[in-house]
Scaffold this motif. Structure first.
Motif, PDB file in Angstrom:
ATOM      1  N   ILE A 141       0.836  -1.206   0.000  1.00 49.57           N
ATOM      2  CA  ILE A 141       0.000   0.000   0.000  1.00 49.57           C
ATOM      3  C   ILE A 141       0.870   1.255   0.000  1.00 49.57           C
TER       4      ILE A 141
ATOM      5  N   PRO B 186       1.192  11.201  -0.329  1.00 46.08           N
ATOM      6  CA  PRO B 186       1.902  12.101   0.589  1.00 46.08           C
ATOM      7  C   PRO B 186       1.259  13.491   0.646  1.00 46.08           C
ATOM      8  N   ASN B 187       1.520  14.146   1.742  1.00 46.54           N
ATOM      9  CA  ASN B 187       1.052  15.523   1.901  1.00 46.54           C
ATOM     10  C   ASN B 187       2.029  16.437   1.168  1.00 46.54           C
TER      11      ASN B 187
ATOM     12  N   LEU C  18       6.928  17.378   1.159  1.00 46.39           N
ATOM     13  CA  LEU C  18       7.927  17.067   0.124  1.00 46.39           C
ATOM     14  C   LEU C  18       9.291  17.643   0.518  1.00 46.39           C
ATOM     15  N   HIS C  19      10.333  17.020  -0.003  1.00 41.81           N
ATOM     16  CA  HIS C  19      11.688  17.532   0.277  1.00 41.81           C
ATOM     17  C   HIS C  19      11.912  18.766  -0.603  1.00 41.81           C
TER      18      HIS C  19
ATOM     19  N   GLU D 277      13.313  13.629  -8.940  1.00 41.41           N
ATOM     20  CA  GLU D 277      13.966  12.838  -7.888  1.00 41.41           C
ATOM     21  C   GLU D 277      12.927  12.210  -6.954  1.00 41.41           C
TER      22      GLU D 277
ATOM     23  N   GLN E  61      11.432   9.307  -8.844  1.00 46.00           N
ATOM     24  CA  GLN E  61      12.416   8.211  -8.929  1.00 46.00           C
ATOM     25  C   GLN E  61      12.577   7.517  -7.577  1.00 46.00           C
ATOM     26  N   MET E  62      12.557   8.328  -6.521  1.00 42.28           N
ATOM     27  CA  MET E  62      12.737   7.764  -5.188  1.00 42.28           C
ATOM     28  C   MET E  62      11.602   6.779  -4.871  1.00 42.28           C
ATOM     29  N   TYR E  63      10.376   7.187  -5.153  1.00 41.51           N
ATOM     30  CA  TYR E  63       9.249   6.292  -4.880  1.00 41.51           C
ATOM     31  C   TYR E  63       9.306   5.056  -5.788  1.00 41.51           C
TER      32      TYR E  63
ATOM     33  N   ASP F 219      12.019   3.693  -7.006  1.00 42.85           N
ATOM     34  CA  ASP F 219      13.111   2.855  -6.491  1.00 42.85           C
ATOM     35  C   ASP F 219      12.689   2.100  -5.236  1.00 42.85           C
ATOM     36  N   MET F 220      12.003   2.808  -4.360  1.00 41.72           N
ATOM     37  CA  MET F 220      11.676   2.219  -3.053  1.00 41.72           C
ATOM     38  C   MET F 220      10.644   1.097  -3.180  1.00 41.72           C
ATOM     39  N   TRP F 221       9.713   1.255  -4.107  1.00 45.25           N
ATOM     40  CA  TRP F 221       8.659   0.249  -4.193  1.00 45.25           C
ATOM     41  C   TRP F 221       8.808  -0.678  -5.398  1.00 45.25           C
TER      42      TRP F 221
ATOM     43  N   ARG G 165      12.113   2.206 -12.684  1.00 46.98           N
ATOM     44  CA  ARG G 165      12.557   3.566 -12.985  1.00 46.98           C
ATOM     45  C   ARG G 165      12.280   3.956 -14.432  1.00 46.98           C
TER      46      ARG G 165
ATOM     47  N   MET H 269       4.129  10.405  -7.662  1.00 45.89           N
ATOM     48  CA  MET H 269       4.932   9.544  -6.773  1.00 45.89           C
ATOM     49  C   MET H 269       4.191   8.246  -6.455  1.00 45.89           C
TER      50      MET H 269
END
Lengths: 314, 397
Positions: free
Chosen positions: A80, A84-85, A89-90, A97, A100-102, A104-106, A110, A145
């Motif tokens: 799941i 995100p709120n 965000l960064h 980025e 890509q981060m999301y 990569d993580m899940w 890519r 994301m």
């Protein structure tokens, strides 16, 4: 894939927020989640994600229960994603980025990032730092994301916030595509008419419970939906006996079921309504907006103010 | 894991606080040799002058009558010889040429030989218990037998490495030693506390929904982030130390990285080359700093007040001072080993009268502490870091 919640109760200390919530979602479904602010929509998402303690209840995916143990929570988070709120965000990362981060993580996919960016029409800004983004840009990024994470279950909390109509439509189209891919998507939104465009079911939370489920796949009866002031509605009711099941939605709409009226009676009613000054009539089944007004007693005070001089209905 | 390292390193290096801290520490460490040169230090020749003066004072303090007789005369002769040898060594030191003075070798002899002769004289004086002012000699003049033996070992080490006595406390190698010692006892703790003190807190306060729910255990994130902060800290530290050393070479004599430096091992003082001493200290600092990073990063996950985290860290670093009040039971107390220099030089063993406080114990103690931290944070990470309400138990009833 199925997501089944059984008898879930969530409380902050002694204050119970959700009580005995149960439902099952099947793959390829979009579920709208509707309730006024502060009635537990985000809490429900948080509870299923186990971001907050759950007093009781079970969470099952494909029949497998996911308890509060670390191992289960981690496994659940692989299945799941939670929208995100945009404020979280960064700021010193670019949109690309983040996506890509999301990815990569899940999903590790890519190669789909650029396609997602293109689909959401983000090419012109996505490589800039997030700190330069407007509200709508951030919201589209958050959506991108979650799409990049590509999990089988997606919780989209307030996904349409800050989006202009064009982007609302764009995001809605992608939600429909995701459903086609077999995703289970829960969308909490206040754009009620928009929900009707894609949601298979709409869940209404009220009094801490899953109060009503509006199923778009069940045959519905037609209504005369009359936008009018309360005074106009009262005059109409004095003039003619309205059928059982007639609903006053807040102070601005009267919904008259047509199921029990024959054609002649419908015509007579129509002619009477046509004589009303400033009344707007639509015909069709009730939508999420109407159910929302009905369930939560939505009153449009601005409507009263705009029609305060309309005292002669017939 | 690769993904985790990749994204966490980007997050860290994009953070201006991290960047500024790392740059700040690099500039500080890199310019340390220049800063150190501004400091007033006592030159070895000045120390010898003081010793020379003391050596003269002893003659005035001992009654002439005590120098009569065979023993008295021998003691007087040895004391007198010591006084001459100190004078000769002071002269050699002032000439700054090495262990002797060119052309005057016959006159001033050699610093190491002089030193050894003094040490032998002192050992003799220790044995002359029949001398009437023996107690006075012990109290005001003679170094302890252990110190004398250390001096001999030091001179032997110098000779073995064919090295000159260092006359310049600002020599590059000497500054390097001071810098490494300062870094592993103080600076590294400040660096890691500032870097890691609010690490997870920032996630929870500023980036909650983007960082929660990632399909990665918090424990893995904790290890990776601590490891990366450790890596960054030490890259900057070693870079800074190297820069400072290289800069100092332009301004001062180089000294020698083989210069004998004392360490405490097997309950005795030994001399090892300075580079080995520095590597040992750095290794100890690396071990201690990694454990502290695990603690600080973990605390930043459970405490959202960076000042409290810094306060706890400072308390842990200085916790060994508790044993000045309470009796320390064993040399295995982990708290002793936050003072790496004190442990390596034997200062802690002497101060707390626990001969067992030795540097080789650190890896063993660190292993136990690491396992304890893994256990403690295994429990802590099973709690939920809610966005607004702190940590909550995840367990359902």
């Amino acid at each position: 894939m199925t997501l089944t919640i059984t008898d879930m109760t969530v409380a902050y200390g002694d204050r119970v927020v959700l009580e005995n919530i149960s439902f099952t979602l099947n793959e390829g479904q979009i579920i709208g989640l509707v309730a006024p602010n502060g009635t537990g929509k985000t809490t429900l998402f948080n509870a299923i994600m186990r971001f907050i303690p759950v007093r009781s209840g079970t969470i099952e995916v494909d029949g497998t229960a996911y308890s509060a143990k670390d191992k289960d929570v981690l496994a659940l988070h692989k299945l799941i994603t939670f929208f995100p709120n945009q404020a979280d965000l960064h700021e010193n990362f670019s949109g690309t980025e983040h996506i890509q981060m999301y990815a990569d993580m899940w999903s590790g996919k890519r190669d789909q990032v650029q396609a997602i960016i293109k689909r959401l029409e983000m090419e012109d800004y996505v490589d800039r730092k997030v700190s330069t983004y407007s509200l709508g840009m951030r919201q589209r990024l958050c959506f991108a994301m979650v799409v990049a994470a590509d999990t089988p279950i997606m919780f989209m909390d307030e996904v349409m916030n800050g989006l202009d109509p064009e982007n609302v439509s764009l995001v809605s189209d992608i939600l429909i595509d995701l459903r086609r891919d077999g995703k289970i998507i829960m969308v909490a939104s206040h754009l009620l008419d928009n929900l009707d465009e894609y949601a298979d079911k709409v869940f209404f939370l009220k009094d801490k419970q899953l109060h009503f489920v509006f199923d778009h796949h069940v045959d519905k009866i037609d209504y005369f939906k009359l936008m009018c002031t309360q005074k106009q509605a009262e005059k109409l009711e004095e003039s003619i006996a309205l059928p059982e099941g007639t609903m006053h939605l807040g102070n601005s709409m009267l919904c008259i079921p047509l199921e029990t009226l024959n054609e002649k009676e419908q015509l007579a009613l129509y002619q009477m309504i046509r004589q009303m000054k400033d009344g707007a009539l639509t015909v069709g089944p009730l939508g999420t907006g109407e159910y929302y007004s009905h369930l939560y007693g939505l009153e449009l005070h601005s409507y009263d103010r705009g029609h305060e001089h309309e005292t002669e209905p017939v | 894991m690769k993904t985790l390292i990749k994204w966490n390193s980007r997050l860290m290096l994009r953070d201006w606080k991290t960047r500024l801290l790392l740059i700040g520490f690099f500039v500080f460490l890199g310019s340390f040799s220049l800063l150190y040169r501004q400091q007033n230090v006592t030159l070895p020749e000045m120390q010898l002058r003081a010793e020379y003066s003391d050596a003269h004072q002893i003659f005035r303090m001992i009654p002439d009558s005590h120098f009569e007789g065979e023993i008295g005369q021998e003691v007087q002769q040895r004391l007198g010889r010591n006084s001459i040898l100190i004078g000769l060594n002071r002269y050699i030191m002032t000439q700054r040429e090495g262990n002797t003075v060119e052309g005057l070798e016959e006159v001033v002899s050699d610093y190491l030989n002089n030193g050894r002769e003094m040490a032998e004289n002192n050992l003799y004086l220790h044995e002359e218990t029949d001398f009437e002012s023996y107690d006075l000699l012990q109290d005001v003049y003679l170094p302890s037998i252990e110190e004398v033996e250390q001096q001999i070992a030091f001179f032997n080490a110098l000779e073995d490495n064919n090295l000159d006595i260092e006359w310049n406390p600002y020599a590059s190698s000497q500054i390097l030693q001071q810098q490494v010692e300062l870094f592993v006892t103080v600076i590294v703790f400040i660096a890691i506390a500032l870097l890691a003190g609010d690490h997870f807190t920032k996630d929870q306060v500023k980036n909650y929904s983007v960082t929660q729910g990632l399909p990665v255990p918090f424990k893995a994130q904790w290890r990776v982030r601590s490891g990366m902060l450790w890596f960054l800290t030490w890259v900057v530290a070693l870079g800074g130390l190297a820069a400072s050393y290289l800069i100092s070479l332009f301004f001062e004599t180089s000294g020698s990285l083989n210069y004998p430096t004392e360490i405490y091992m097997n309950q005795t003082i030994r001399y090892i080359p300075l580079w080995q001493y520095s590597l040992l200290l750095i290794g100890m600092g690396m071990i201690v700093s990694f454990l502290f990073l695990l603690i600080i990063t973990g605390l930043s996950w459970m405490i959202r007040n960076v000042y409290l985290t810094l306060f706890i860290t400072a308390g842990l670093v200085l916790s060994y001072t508790l044993w000045q009040v309470f009796p320390p039971l064993t040399g295995w107390q982990p708290s002793f080993y936050t003072n790496s220099v004190g442990v390596l030089t034997g200062q802690m063993a002497r101060q707390f009268q626990l001969p067992g406080i030795e540097f080789w114990r650190l890896p063993l103690i660190a292993l136990v502490i690491w396992l304890a931290l893994e256990g403690a944070f295994h429990y802590l990470f099973s709690l939920i870091p809610t966005q607004s309400l702190g940590l909550k138990r995840r367990e359902t009833k």
